[in-house]
Write a protein that holds these residues in place. Sequence first.
Motif, PDB file in Angstrom:
ATOM      1  N   VAL A   1       6.879   2.412  -0.017  1.00 36.79           N
ATOM      2  CA  VAL A   1       8.143   2.469  -0.756  1.00 36.79           C
ATOM      3  C   VAL A   1       8.027   3.505  -1.869  1.00 36.79           C
ATOM      4  CG1 VAL A   1       9.640   1.179  -2.355  1.00 36.79           C
ATOM      5  CG2 VAL A   1       8.850   0.115  -0.225  1.00 36.79           C
ATOM      6  N   VAL A   2       9.133   4.207  -2.137  1.00 39.44           N
ATOM      7  CA  VAL A   2       9.229   5.119  -3.271  1.00 39.44           C
ATOM      8  C   VAL A   2      10.372   4.646  -4.160  1.00 39.44           C
ATOM      9  CG1 VAL A   2       9.631   7.498  -4.022  1.00 39.44           C
ATOM     10  CG2 VAL A   2       8.380   7.052  -1.893  1.00 39.44           C
ATOM     11  N   ILE A   3      10.107   4.533  -5.469  1.00 47.72           N
ATOM     12  CA  ILE A   3      11.131   4.129  -6.426  1.00 47.72           C
ATOM     13  C   ILE A   3      11.200   5.201  -7.502  1.00 47.72           C
ATOM     14  CG2 ILE A   3      11.937   2.346  -8.002  1.00 47.72           C
ATOM     15  CD1 ILE A   3      10.311   0.314  -6.462  1.00 47.72           C
ATOM     16  N   TYR A   4      12.362   5.853  -7.608  1.00 46.51           N
ATOM     17  CA  TYR A   4      12.500   7.007  -8.485  1.00 46.51           C
ATOM     18  C   TYR A   4      12.825   6.613  -9.927  1.00 46.51           C
ATOM     19  CZ  TYR A   4      11.995  10.275  -4.648  1.00 46.51           C
ATOM     20  OH  TYR A   4      11.483  11.000  -3.592  1.00 46.51           O
TER      21      TYR A   4
ATOM     22  N   THR B   1      13.027  -8.382  -2.209  1.00 50.56           N
ATOM     23  CA  THR B   1      12.050  -7.670  -1.397  1.00 50.56           C
ATOM     24  C   THR B   1      12.577  -6.286  -1.069  1.00 50.56           C
ATOM     25  OG1 THR B   1      11.178  -9.702  -0.412  1.00 50.56           O
ATOM     26  CG2 THR B   1      10.783  -7.641   0.776  1.00 50.56           C
ATOM     27  N   ILE B   2      11.781  -5.273  -1.378  1.00 47.19           N
ATOM     28  CA  ILE B   2      12.099  -3.897  -0.997  1.00 47.19           C
ATOM     29  C   ILE B   2      11.290  -3.603   0.258  1.00 47.19           C
ATOM     30  CG2 ILE B   2      12.210  -1.505  -1.754  1.00 47.19           C
ATOM     31  CD1 ILE B   2      13.811  -3.465  -3.470  1.00 47.19           C
ATOM     32  N   GLY B   3      11.973  -3.448   1.387  1.00 47.69           N
ATOM     33  CA  GLY B   3      11.307  -3.354   2.676  1.00 47.69           C
ATOM     34  C   GLY B   3      10.480  -2.098   2.855  1.00 47.69           C
ATOM     35  N   LYS B   4       9.577  -2.156   3.817  1.00 51.26           N
ATOM     36  CA  LYS B   4       8.648  -1.066   4.095  1.00 51.26           C
ATOM     37  C   LYS B   4       9.379   0.261   4.296  1.00 51.26           C
ATOM     38  CE  LYS B   4       4.896   0.317   7.179  1.00 51.26           C
ATOM     39  NZ  LYS B   4       4.021  -0.078   8.316  1.00 51.26           N
ATOM     40  N   GLY B   5       8.895   1.302   3.625  1.00 46.48           N
ATOM     41  CA  GLY B   5       9.439   2.639   3.795  1.00 46.48           C
ATOM     42  C   GLY B   5      10.767   2.888   3.117  1.00 46.48           C
ATOM     43  N   ALA B   6      11.283   1.929   2.359  1.00 47.65           N
ATOM     44  CA  ALA B   6      12.558   2.121   1.676  1.00 47.65           C
ATOM     45  C   ALA B   6      12.395   3.072   0.496  1.00 47.65           C
ATOM     46  CB  ALA B   6      13.116   0.786   1.198  1.00 47.65           C
ATOM     47  N   VAL B   7      13.510   3.677   0.096  1.00 48.01           N
ATOM     48  CA  VAL B   7      13.543   4.573  -1.057  1.00 48.01           C
ATOM     49  C   VAL B   7      14.631   4.081  -2.004  1.00 48.01           C
ATOM     50  CG1 VAL B   7      13.952   6.929  -1.861  1.00 48.01           C
ATOM     51  CG2 VAL B   7      12.738   6.536   0.303  1.00 48.01           C
TER      52      VAL B   7
ATOM     53  N   GLU C   1       0.827  -1.207   0.000  1.00 45.61           N
ATOM     54  CA  GLU C   1       0.000   0.000   0.000  1.00 45.61           C
ATOM     55  C   GLU C   1       0.864   1.262   0.000  1.00 45.61           C
ATOM     56  OE1 GLU C   1      -2.727  -0.222   3.238  1.00 45.61           O
ATOM     57  OE2 GLU C   1      -3.848  -1.902   2.382  1.00 45.61           O
ATOM     58  N   ARG C   2       0.294   2.311  -0.601  1.00 42.69           N
ATOM     59  CA  ARG C   2       0.903   3.652  -0.620  1.00 42.69           C
ATOM     60  C   ARG C   2       2.296   3.646  -1.247  1.00 42.69           C
ATOM     61  NH1 ARG C   2      -1.306   2.404   3.982  1.00 42.69           N
ATOM     62  NH2 ARG C   2       0.720   1.906   4.871  1.00 42.69           N
ATOM     63  N   VAL C   3       2.454   2.878  -2.297  1.00 39.10           N
ATOM     64  CA  VAL C   3       3.723   2.817  -3.027  1.00 39.10           C
ATOM     65  C   VAL C   3       3.688   3.825  -4.172  1.00 39.10           C
ATOM     66  CG1 VAL C   3       5.158   1.362  -4.525  1.00 39.10           C
ATOM     67  CG2 VAL C   3       4.210   0.437  -2.390  1.00 39.10           C
ATOM     68  N   ARG C   4       4.834   4.460  -4.420  1.00 42.70           N
ATOM     69  CA  ARG C   4       4.923   5.444  -5.503  1.00 42.70           C
ATOM     70  C   ARG C   4       6.074   5.083  -6.433  1.00 42.70           C
ATOM     71  NH1 ARG C   4       6.706  11.327  -4.115  1.00 42.70           N
ATOM     72  NH2 ARG C   4       6.205  10.447  -2.079  1.00 42.70           N
ATOM     73  N   LEU C   5       5.794   5.056  -7.734  1.00 39.97           N
ATOM     74  CA  LEU C   5       6.807   4.839  -8.762  1.00 39.97           C
ATOM     75  C   LEU C   5       6.851   6.045  -9.684  1.00 39.97           C
ATOM     76  CD1 LEU C   5       6.024   1.183 -10.001  1.00 39.97           C
ATOM     77  CD2 LEU C   5       7.323   1.876  -7.982  1.00 39.97           C
ATOM     78  N   TYR C   6       8.032   6.274 -10.256  1.00 36.44           N
ATOM     79  CA  TYR C   6       8.184   7.304 -11.262  1.00 36.44           C
ATOM     80  C   TYR C   6       8.441   6.667 -12.636  1.00 36.44           C
ATOM     81  CZ  TYR C   6       8.179  10.840  -7.631  1.00 36.44           C
ATOM     82  OH  TYR C   6       7.801  11.664  -6.594  1.00 36.44           O
ATOM     83  N   GLN C   7       8.593   7.488 -13.649  1.00 34.85           N
ATOM     84  CA  GLN C   7       8.712   6.996 -15.013  1.00 34.85           C
ATOM     85  C   GLN C   7       9.927   6.080 -15.201  1.00 34.85           C
ATOM     86  OE1 GLN C   7       9.025  10.139 -14.044  1.00 34.85           O
ATOM     87  NE2 GLN C   7      10.694  11.196 -15.096  1.00 34.85           N
ATOM     88  N   ASN C   8       9.779   5.162 -16.146  1.00 37.83           N
ATOM     89  CA  ASN C   8      10.860   4.253 -16.548  1.00 37.83           C
ATOM     90  C   ASN C   8      11.339   3.310 -15.443  1.00 37.83           C
ATOM     91  OD1 ASN C   8      11.149   5.072 -19.306  1.00 37.83           O
ATOM     92  ND2 ASN C   8      12.110   6.946 -18.576  1.00 37.83           N
ATOM     93  N   VAL C   9      10.508   3.063 -14.462  1.00 35.94           N
ATOM     94  CA  VAL C   9      10.828   2.051 -13.447  1.00 35.94           C
ATOM     95  C   VAL C   9      10.442   0.679 -13.969  1.00 35.94           C
ATOM     96  CG1 VAL C   9      10.144   1.136 -11.186  1.00 35.94           C
ATOM     97  CG2 VAL C   9      10.676   3.571 -11.446  1.00 35.94           C
ATOM     98  N   THR C  10      11.320  -0.293 -13.747  1.00 35.80           N
ATOM     99  CA  THR C  10      11.038  -1.677 -14.128  1.00 35.80           C
ATOM    100  C   THR C  10      11.045  -2.565 -12.893  1.00 35.80           C
ATOM    101  OG1 THR C  10      12.007  -1.450 -16.334  1.00 35.80           O
ATOM    102  CG2 THR C  10      11.855  -3.673 -15.440  1.00 35.80           C
ATOM    103  N   LEU C  11       9.961  -3.302 -12.696  1.00 36.62           N
ATOM    104  CA  LEU C  11       9.925  -4.376 -11.699  1.00 36.62           C
ATOM    105  C   LEU C  11       9.856  -5.664 -12.507  1.00 36.62           C
ATOM    106  CD1 LEU C  11       7.339  -2.888  -9.152  1.00 36.62           C
ATOM    107  CD2 LEU C  11       9.836  -2.634  -9.171  1.00 36.62           C
ATOM    108  N   GLY C  12      11.016  -6.203 -12.819  1.00 30.42           N
ATOM    109  CA  GLY C  12      11.100  -7.301 -13.776  1.00 30.42           C
ATOM    110  C   GLY C  12      11.721  -8.553 -13.217  1.00 30.42           C
ATOM    111  N   ALA C  13      11.929  -9.521 -14.098  1.00 30.01           N
ATOM    112  CA  ALA C  13      12.529 -10.811 -13.737  1.00 30.01           C
ATOM    113  C   ALA C  13      14.019 -10.777 -14.028  1.00 30.01           C
ATOM    114  CB  ALA C  13      11.862 -11.938 -14.513  1.00 30.01           C
ATOM    115  N   LYS C  14      14.773 -11.418 -13.171  1.00 31.56           N
ATOM    116  CA  LYS C  14      16.224 -11.469 -13.341  1.00 31.56           C
ATOM    117  C   LYS C  14      16.639 -12.625 -14.232  1.00 31.56           C
ATOM    118  CE  LYS C  14      20.533 -11.806 -10.684  1.00 31.56           C
ATOM    119  NZ  LYS C  14      21.109 -11.967  -9.323  1.00 31.56           N
TER     120      LYS C  14
END
Length: 335
Positions: free
Chosen positions: A282-285, A295-301, A245-258
Amino acid sequence: IFLLLFYRSFHTGSTAMPIYKCESSSVNPQTFSLDEIVMGLREARFKWRADQNRLKEMGGRHLPSPHTINEALELVIGALFPMRLGPNDLLQENEDFYVGHTIGVALNTLLTQVRLEVRHQHRNDSADPAGLEEKAVGIVREFARKLPGVRRLLDTDVYAAYSGDPAAKSVDEVLLCYPGVLAMVYHRLAHCLYTLGVPLVARIAAELAHGQTGIDIHPGAQIGAGFFIDHGTGVVIGETAIIGERVRLYQNVTLGAKSFPTESNGDLSKGIARHPIVEDDVVIYAGATVLGGVTIGKGAVVGGNVWLTHDVAPGCFVRQASASNKEALFNGNCD
């Protein structure tokens, strides 16, 4: 004019429309015949079907239509937000009438497409047609039951966009204008269809949004409330990604497979978890790439342009590596 030039180029030797060869074409401009093209295409189809062990296509074209699915979803979206995305002349006192009528038309339209996919899924077995019809109707009814919950989730996404962007002047603006919000409207609906067992219809719905927004979210991705994609273009979220919940992504972010595990015959394994888990807040710029089952932990940037292939502890900040250090750098005592 085009047809006339086409005709003259073959029958008068005119150079108005030159003929280009591709893939060792053997068509002779002086002896051009549609029969040659028809036979060539038939040979190509036969080869593909033979290679795929699909020499016998049962019946006609029995696959869902992107055009029809788009018609159905546009009606559903209008019913979800009648005073914003419904007809221009709608009055608030007529909302329920409009919503009821529109949902009815939308569900009947969607049923035609769900029915096609259900039949296609069972094309090689002896399933009872009445049972398949019951299954299709059940899927559409359950989809309808989920719509109030979808609206409530979308309200959290709209508010997240409004509160998370200082340029936003109103919730109306973000609903009408923001590609990230539009992508989530389609995704919330597509994810319902995916979980109800019609992944092809769901994938078509997802690709309709992808084409409009440049945001590619697989309908299987699980996304919590209050999700905001700012700007959005180039964002990719894979099938097995799980986002809190309450996650924010910006442009050109990839959550992909390795990596892509394979079966004993060399084919790619399907359906296994291979995408990141992103916990709450989490915020991902922009430009960050997160790959694999990390896993990107809670509140990480996660900072811009970071390439990340391992876990991030809650509350940590990951920034771009320096030229002399190719590994991602962390703040504080983050491991």
